[in-house]
Design an enzyme around this catalytic site. Structure first.
Site, PDB file in Angstrom:
ATOM      1  N   ARG A  22      31.610  59.490  59.795  1.00 24.87           N
ATOM      2  CA  ARG A  22      30.708  57.948  60.473  1.00 24.87           C
ATOM      3  C   ARG A  22      31.427  56.955  59.506  1.00 24.87           C
ATOM      4  NH1 ARG A  22      26.077  59.141  62.873  1.00 24.87           N
ATOM      5  NH2 ARG A  22      26.974  60.887  64.341  1.00 24.87           N
ATOM      6  N   ARG A  27      24.779  59.035  56.860  1.00 24.41           N
ATOM      7  CA  ARG A  27      24.371  60.954  57.206  1.00 24.41           C
ATOM      8  C   ARG A  27      25.690  61.410  57.509  1.00 24.41           C
ATOM      9  NH1 ARG A  27      21.853  61.534  62.702  1.00 24.41           N
ATOM     10  NH2 ARG A  27      23.155  59.821  62.945  1.00 24.41           N
ATOM     11  N   HIS A  61      28.035  53.335  63.945  1.00 24.98           N
ATOM     12  CA  HIS A  61      28.535  54.617  64.771  1.00 24.98           C
ATOM     13  C   HIS A  61      29.253  53.911  64.903  1.00 24.98           C
ATOM     14  CE1 HIS A  61      28.965  57.788  67.437  1.00 24.98           C
ATOM     15  NE2 HIS A  61      28.309  58.132  66.782  1.00 24.98           N
ATOM     16  N   HIS A 108      22.794  52.268  64.596  1.00 24.17           N
ATOM     17  CA  HIS A 108      23.158  53.508  64.830  1.00 24.17           C
ATOM     18  C   HIS A 108      21.659  53.956  64.203  1.00 24.17           C
ATOM     19  CE1 HIS A 108      23.118  56.818  66.757  1.00 24.17           C
ATOM     20  NE2 HIS A 108      23.190  57.005  65.903  1.00 24.17           N
ATOM     21  N   GLU A 139      31.117  67.945  64.614  1.00 18.61           N
ATOM     22  CA  GLU A 139      30.771  66.605  64.336  1.00 18.61           C
ATOM     23  C   GLU A 139      31.856  65.917  63.465  1.00 18.61           C
ATOM     24  OE1 GLU A 139      27.239  65.535  67.250  1.00 18.61           O
ATOM     25  OE2 GLU A 139      26.762  65.789  65.595  1.00 18.61           O
TER      26      GLU A 139
HETATM   27  P1  FAD Z   1      12.261  57.013  67.930  1.00 13.46           P
HETATM   28  O1  FAD Z   1      12.472  58.784  68.187  1.00 13.46           O
HETATM   29  O2  FAD Z   1      12.889  56.504  67.353  1.00 13.46           O
HETATM   30  O3  FAD Z   1      10.439  56.991  67.429  1.00 13.46           O
HETATM   31  C1  FAD Z   1       9.529  56.503  67.414  1.00 13.46           C
HETATM   32  C2  FAD Z   1       8.303  55.870  67.743  1.00 13.46           C
HETATM   33  O4  FAD Z   1       7.738  55.021  67.205  1.00 13.46           O
HETATM   34  C3  FAD Z   1       8.955  55.694  69.747  1.00 13.46           C
HETATM   35  O5  FAD Z   1       7.886  56.281  70.252  1.00 13.46           O
HETATM   36  C4  FAD Z   1       8.242  54.083  69.595  1.00 13.46           C
HETATM   37  O6  FAD Z   1       7.097  53.844  70.798  1.00 13.46           O
HETATM   38  C5  FAD Z   1       7.027  53.994  67.967  1.00 13.46           C
HETATM   39  N1  FAD Z   1       6.243  52.998  67.315  1.00 13.46           N
HETATM   40  C6  FAD Z   1       7.500  51.755  67.022  1.00 13.46           C
HETATM   41  N2  FAD Z   1       7.167  51.185  66.680  1.00 13.46           N
HETATM   42  C7  FAD Z   1       5.430  51.183  66.408  1.00 13.46           C
HETATM   43  C8  FAD Z   1       4.509  50.943  66.651  1.00 13.46           C
HETATM   44  N3  FAD Z   1       3.811  49.250  65.796  1.00 13.46           N
HETATM   45  N4  FAD Z   1       2.795  51.047  66.995  1.00 13.46           N
HETATM   46  C9  FAD Z   1       3.012  52.358  68.005  1.00 13.46           C
HETATM   47  N5  FAD Z   1       4.256  52.791  67.894  1.00 13.46           N
HETATM   48  C10 FAD Z   1       5.581  52.686  67.604  1.00 13.46           C
HETATM   49  N6  FAD Z   1      20.048  62.383  66.132  1.00 13.46           N
HETATM   50  C11 FAD Z   1      21.134  63.304  65.715  1.00 13.46           C
HETATM   51  O7  FAD Z   1      20.746  64.012  64.538  1.00 13.46           O
HETATM   52  N7  FAD Z   1      22.206  63.926  66.525  1.00 13.46           N
HETATM   53  C12 FAD Z   1      22.229  63.254  67.501  1.00 13.46           C
HETATM   54  O8  FAD Z   1      23.102  63.183  68.479  1.00 13.46           O
HETATM   55  C13 FAD Z   1      21.629  61.451  67.714  1.00 13.46           C
HETATM   56  N8  FAD Z   1      21.884  61.136  68.838  1.00 13.46           N
HETATM   57  C14 FAD Z   1      21.441  60.038  68.635  1.00 13.46           C
HETATM   58  C15 FAD Z   1      21.692  58.863  69.636  1.00 13.46           C
HETATM   59  C16 FAD Z   1      21.615  58.058  70.114  1.00 13.46           C
HETATM   60  C17 FAD Z   1      22.327  56.972  71.170  1.00 13.46           C
HETATM   61  C18 FAD Z   1      20.455  57.181  68.724  1.00 13.46           C
HETATM   62  C19 FAD Z   1      20.591  55.940  69.287  1.00 13.46           C
HETATM   63  C20 FAD Z   1      20.117  57.767  68.055  1.00 13.46           C
HETATM   64  C21 FAD Z   1      20.478  59.081  67.760  1.00 13.46           C
HETATM   65  N9  FAD Z   1      20.408  60.353  66.700  1.00 13.46           N
HETATM   66  C22 FAD Z   1      20.927  61.245  66.543  1.00 13.46           C
HETATM   67  C23 FAD Z   1      19.108  59.848  65.251  1.00 13.46           C
HETATM   68  C24 FAD Z   1      18.100  60.207  65.870  1.00 13.46           C
HETATM   69  O9  FAD Z   1      17.588  59.807  66.872  1.00 13.46           O
HETATM   70  C25 FAD Z   1      17.245  59.421  65.335  1.00 13.46           C
HETATM   71  O10 FAD Z   1      16.717  58.899  64.407  1.00 13.46           O
HETATM   72  C26 FAD Z   1      15.677  60.400  65.928  1.00 13.46           C
HETATM   73  O11 FAD Z   1      15.464  60.216  66.924  1.00 13.46           O
HETATM   74  C27 FAD Z   1      14.123  59.183  65.320  1.00 13.46           C
HETATM   75  O12 FAD Z   1      13.391  60.174  65.242  1.00 13.46           O
HETATM   76  P2  FAD Z   1      11.559  59.417  65.537  1.00 13.46           P
HETATM   77  O13 FAD Z   1      11.081  60.516  65.526  1.00 13.46           O
HETATM   78  O14 FAD Z   1      11.713  59.053  63.596  1.00 13.46           O
HETATM   79  O15 FAD Z   1      11.879  58.020  65.579  1.00 13.46           O
HETATM   80  C1  SIN Z   2      26.025  61.837  68.272  1.00 10.32           C
HETATM   81  O1  SIN Z   2      26.185  62.022  69.220  1.00 10.32           O
HETATM   82  O2  SIN Z   2      27.767  61.144  67.911  1.00 10.32           O
HETATM   83  C2  SIN Z   2      25.533  60.766  67.508  1.00 10.32           C
HETATM   84  C3  SIN Z   2      24.410  62.148  66.558  1.00 10.32           C
HETATM   85  C4  SIN Z   2      24.217  61.097  65.318  1.00 10.32           C
HETATM   86  O3  SIN Z   2      23.805  60.383  65.338  1.00 10.32           O
HETATM   87  O4  SIN Z   2      23.507  62.361  64.610  1.00 10.32           O
END
Ligand code: FAD
Ligand code: SIN
Length: 511
Positions: free
Chosen positions: A276, A372, A228, A337, A113
Site C-alpha cells: 500500500r 500493515r 489507502h 486509513h 490483496e
Molecule cells: P473499531 O472497529 O474502530 O471500534 C472502535 C470502537 O471504539 C467503536 O465502537 C467506537 O465508538 C468506540 N470508541 C472510540 N472512542 C471511544 C470512547 N472515548 N468512549 C467509548 N467508546 C469509544 N482491515 C482489515 O483487516 N480488512 C479490511 O478489509 C479492512 N477494511 C477497512 C475498510 C475501511 C473503510 C476502514 C476504515 C478500515 C478497514 N480496515 C480493514 C481496518 C479495520 O477495519 C480496523 O482496523 C478494525 O476494524 C479496527 O477494529 P477495532 O475494534 O480496533 O476498532
Molecule cells: C481494503 O479493502 O482495501 C481495506 C483492507 C484493509 O485495510 O486491510
C-alpha cells in the site's frame, strides 16, 4: 451502568466485542461505546480477513509476506502468533453465522490483496466488516454482555500505579461518572479523523491512545499512519471518504492517470498489487506529474456481472453518485486509513500500566511494523482479543484504597478539530519533511496548551486529536529516515540506525 465490573471494555468494534464475548465466561463484562453499537471502523471493512486456508498457502508464506511489508520493524514472534492462531478464530466466526463468501467446493472464496503472495483473504463480498459486526453483536446478546451506547470514556482512573477503571461521560445526561474494573480494555479503534481526508468514520479520534498516553502508558510507532491509495475523490459520506477496496485491484482493477495511462508497472514489479505505501505514493507522484487532483481506478474491462456480484456495495454506492463502474473508471485519491502504532502491548495485549489492556487498532502489538499488509488488521484484533480474554481470567480483584468520585474538574475546551485536520493534511501526510513537521508542531503545541488539566467534557475529541497529532509529529521528527509508511523527502533512504520502535510516554504523577 454498574459501578463496578470484572472486565470493562471501551469500544464495540471487532476487538472489543471479540474480547467481551470470550471473557464473559470468566466474569461480568461491561462494554461502553461512544455512539451506537455498530459505529466503528469494523462495520466498514470491505476486503476481508487474511488467513491461511488456501491449498497452496502455508503459515510460513503469510509470516514472510507480513514481515517483508513491515520493513524491519515487525515483532516476528507476534506475527507468527497472529498467523498461526488466526485461522481457527476465523472459522469460529463462520460457525457463529458469519456469511463469508464460499466457492463451489464449499470452501472460503479467497481474495487477493497487495503484498500477499497467495490468495488468502476470507471475505463476505465487499461488506466483510458489517457481517462480522452483526454476528459479534448477536453473540454478545447470547452471552449476556450489556453494551451501553452514548457513553464516552474520558480518562483512565489510576491508583497506586494500577488502572482501576475509567471516568466517562453519559452523552445523554451530560454527567461524568466513574466505573471500576479488575481489568480495563481499550478497544477504541484508530485515529483517521486527525486528517481531513480519511476512510475512517467520525468515532476514529484516537481516544483510547490519548487516554493511555495521559496516564503514562508507553505508546509506539505513531509515525506509521497508513494512507489507502484508493478513496473516492471529493465525495464524503458522514464525514468519511468512501473506500474502494484493494480487493478490486486483486481482481484485476488497474490504476491509470487522468489521461488513461496505466502507471503502476513503472513503480513496482507487483504493479497494482504492490504494498500500500508504494501504491499510495505512486498515485500521489502521478497526480503531481499530471497536475491532476485524482487518478483513475478502472475495472470496466471486467465482466459487469462479476463486478456487481463481487463488489455490490462499491457498485451501488458509486452508481448512486452517477459513476457506473462497469463502464467508466472511478476517480480516486489516497486517504488516511489505518494506524500501525498505538498503545504498546505484549503478546497478551497487556499495556505498560498494570490492569490496562489494549486491543485492535488502538494497540501496537508489533505485527505490522512500518507498514500493515492489507486485511491483517481484523486478524490481529481477533487473535489478540482472544488472547487477552485468556489472560484476564487469572486477574485478581481490585481493592481501591478510596472510592474515587469526580475529583478532577470538568472543563470545556475549544473545538479545534477542523484546524488540526488541516494542519495534519498539509504537513504530516503521505510525504513529510522536517520543515513541514516543525511547522505543524508549532501550531499543535499551542493548541495543546488549551487543554491542560481537568477532564474536558465538551470537545473531548478535540482534546484527544490534539494529543494524537502531537505524538504523531514528535514520533515522525525522531525518525530521520524513510521506512514503510513514513516517507521523509529530506531523508529518503532507510537507515539501520532507526531499525527499532519509536516509543513515547510521559512521566505522570497520579493524584
Ligand atoms: P473499531 O472497529 O474502530 O471500534 C472502535 C470502537 O471504539 C467503536 O465502537 C467506537 O465508538 C468506540 N470508541 C472510540 N472512542 C471511544 C470512547 N472515548 N468512549 C467509548 N467508546 C469509544 N482491515 C482489515 O483487516 N480488512 C479490511 O478489509 C479492512 N477494511 C477497512 C475498510 C475501511 C473503510 C476502514 C476504515 C478500515 C478497514 N480496515 C480493514 C481496518 C479495520 O477495519 C480496523 O482496523 C478494525 O476494524 C479496527 O477494529 P477495532 O475494534 O480496533 O476498532
Ligand atoms: C481494503 O479493502 O482495501 C481495506 C483492507 C484493509 O485495510 O486491510
Amino acid at each position: 451502568m454498574p459501578k463496578q465490573v470484572d472486565f470493562l471494555v471501551v469500544g464495540s468494534g471487532i476487538a472489543g466485542l471479540t474480547f467481551a464475548t470470550k471473557a464473559a465466561k470468566y466474569g461480568k463484562v461491561s462494554v461502553l461505546t461512544k455512539k451506537r453499537k455498530a459505529d466503528s471502523s469494523t462495520n466498514y471493512a470491505q476486503g476481508g480477513i487474511a488467513a491461511v486456508f488456501g491449498k497452496e498457502d502455508a503459515p510460513e508464506y503469510h509470516i514472510a509476506d507480513t514481515i517483508k511489508a513491515g520493513e524491519g520493524l515487525c515483532h516476528n514472534d507476534a506475527v507468527a502468533t497472529m498467523v498461526r492462531e488466526g485461522p481457527a478464530l476465523v472459522k469460529e466466526l463462520h460457525s457463529m453465522g458469519c456469511r463469508f463468501s464460499m466457492n463451489s467446493n464449499g470452501n472460503f472464496d479467497l481474495g487477493r490483496e497487495g503484498g500477499h503472495s497467495k490468495r488468502r483473504i476470507v471475505h463476505a463480498k465487499d461488506f466483510t466488516g458489517q457481517e462480522i459486526e452483526r454476528v459479534l453483536l448477536e453473540e454478545t446478546k447470547k452471552v449476556g454482555v450489556i453494551i451501553s451506547e452514548n457513553e464516552i470514556a474520558l480518562d483512565l482512573l489510576i491508583q497506586n500505579g494500577d488502572c482501576l477503571g475509567i471516568y466517562y461521560l453519559d452523552a445523554d445526561t451530560r454527567q461524568i461518572d466513574v466505573i471500576y474494573a479488575n481489568a480495563t480494555v481499550l478497544a477504541t479503534g484508530g485515529v483517521g479523523q486527525v486528517y481531513q481526508h480519511t476512510t475512517n468514520p467520525p468515532i476514529a479520534t484516537g481516544d483510547g491512545i490519548a487516554m493511555a498516553y495521559r496516564a503514562g502508558a508507553m505508546i509506539a510507532n505513531m509515525e506509521f499512519v497508513q494512507f489507502h491509495p484508493t478513496a473516492v475523490y471529493n465525495i464524503k459520506i458522514d464525514g468519511r471518504s468512501f473506500l474502494i477496496s484493494e480487493a478490486v485491484r486483486g481482481e484485476g482493477g488497474v490504476l491509470k492517470t487522468k489521461d488513461g495511462i496505466a502507471f503502476m508497472e513503472k513503480y513496482a514489479p507487483a504493479g497494482n498489487l504492490a504494498p500500500r505505501d508504494v501504491v499510495a505514493r505512486a498515485c500521489l507522484s502521478e497526480m503531481i506529474a499530471t497536475n491532476a487532483k485524482y487518478v483513475l481506478l478502472d475495472v470496466s474491462h471486467l465482466q459487469a456481472d462479476f463486478i456487481k456480484n463481487r463488489f455490490p456495495t462499491i457498485y451501488e454506492t458509486c452508481l448512486s453518485w452517477g459513476i457506473d463502474i462497469t463502464r467508466e473508471p472511478i476517480p480516486v485519491v489516497p486517504a488516511a486509513h489505518y494506524l500501525c502504532g498505538g498503545i504498546f502491548v505484549n503478546e497478551w495485549a497487556e499495556s505498560s500500566i498494570p490492569r490496562l489492556f489494549a486491543l485492535g487498532e488502538c494497540s501496537c502489538t508489533g505485527v505490522h511494523g512500518a507498514n500493515r499488509l492489507a486485511s491483517n488488521s481484523l486478524l490481529e484484533a481477533l487473535v489478540f482479543a482472544s488472547r487477552a480474554s485468556e489472560r484476564v481470567k487469572k486477574i485478581n480483584d481490585i481493592h481501591p484504597t478510596e472510592k474515587l468520585h469526580i475529583r478532577k474538574s470538568a472543563k470545556t475546551g475549544p473545538n479545534l478539530m477542523f484546524q488540526i485536520k488541516e494542519i495534519m493534511d498539509e504537513n504530516v501526510g503521505l510525504i513529510r519533511n522536517e520543515k513541514t513537521l516543525l511547522t505543524a508542531k508549532a501550531t499543535i503545541d499551542k493548541f495543546q496548551a488549551c487543554f491542560e488539566d481537568g477532564i474536558h467534557i465538551i470537545n473531548a475529541e478535540s482534546r484527544n486529536t490534539s494529543v494524537i497529532a502531537q505524538i504523531i509529529i514528535e514520533s515522525a521528527l525522531e525518525r530521520k529516515e524513510s521506512r514503510g509508511l513514513h516517507y521523509m523527502t529530506d531523508f529518503p533512504k532507510k537507515n539501520s540506525k532507526y531499525c527499532s520502535d519509536t516509543i513515547k510516554h510521559i512521566d505522570v504523577k497520579h493524584d
